[in-house]
Design a protein around this motif. Structure first.
Motif: not given
Length: 239
Positions: A84, A87, A92, A132, A135-138, A140-141
């Motif tokens: 995060l 990021a 995204i 979830g 390291t996968r914010s974008a 996973s979303a």
């Protein structure tokens, strides 16, 4: 003879799905950054950068003009991993174009033919990381967003004879995987040992499931997410 459009169809999971469909006598249209090394009367190649909306719209129109598409497999993807603090919000937007907007444009281009014929198969390849993962914010979303879009399409298209489903793989031995995890190294072994079935998946594992969803006989299955993940959807993975 059915024809399936596969994004990211030139390697890894996409290529394995294409091989499976061609082995049962179907045609494949592969769309990616590169064309397949060989083309013939069952394999056709197109290139486009699906993170570019204009390029996606152009190739979608061309494929729809050149082929009668009976099924679409939205497999192309990118990860762009970061914790995060590091990021980038632009990631995204980039992955939303690749994982959501590009599939919408491609499906819209071939949808009128599916509706006219009263038959169609739409299949997304997402990821267990949609639940979830560090390291996968974008990633996973946007992959989780695919699940919502798929369910919406399933409801809208069911009366027209078109199904929409998702396969969400766990770790699979592809170039995407090895772009993050050193090939045959200690981390790969650690990940394999953390999978309940004690191995990492192969592209063929995913192709086996895809063959079911894309079959004519799967007409009573729509709006579903199948985790082909060796049991990793039941818990976390070592990172």
């Amino acid at each position: 003879m059915k024809t399936t459009l596969i994004t990211g169809g030139n390697s890894g999971i996409g290529a394995a799905i294409g091989d499976r469909l061609r082995a049962r006598g179907e045609r494949v249209v592969s769309l990616g950054l590169e064309k397949p090394t060989t083309e013939n009367d069952t394999l056709f190649g197109y290139t486009a950068d699906l993170t570019d909306a204009a390029a996606t719209a152009q190739v979608a129109a061309q494929i729809a003009a050149d082929h009668t598409i009976d099924a679409v497999v939205h497999n192309a993807g990118a990860i762009l991993p970061n914790l995060l603090p590091d990021a980038d919000p632009d990631d995204i937007l980039k992955l939303a174009q690749l994982h959501l907007a590009a599939p919408m444009a491609l499906t819209q281009a071939v949808l009128p033919g599916m509706i006219a014929r009263g038959f169609g198969r739409i299949l997304f390849i997402t990821s267990r990381a949609s639940m979830g993962m560090p390291t996968r914010s974008a990633y996973s979303a946007t992959k989780a967003g695919v699940h919502g879009m798929m369910r919406t399409w399933a409801l809208e298209l069911a009366p027209k004879g078109i199904t929409a489903n998702v396969i969400a793989p766990g770790p699979v031995l592809t170039e995407n995987f090895w772009g993050i995890v050193p090939k045959d190294g200690e981390l790969q072994e650690k990940i394999a040992n953390g999978v309940p079935v004690r191995r990492i998946g192969t592209p063929e594992d995913i192709a086996n499931a895809a063959g079911f969803f894309l079959d004519d006989n799967a007409s009573f299955v729509t709006g579903q997410v199948l985790y082909v993940c060796g049991g990793t959807s039941l818990g976390g993975l070592p990172s």
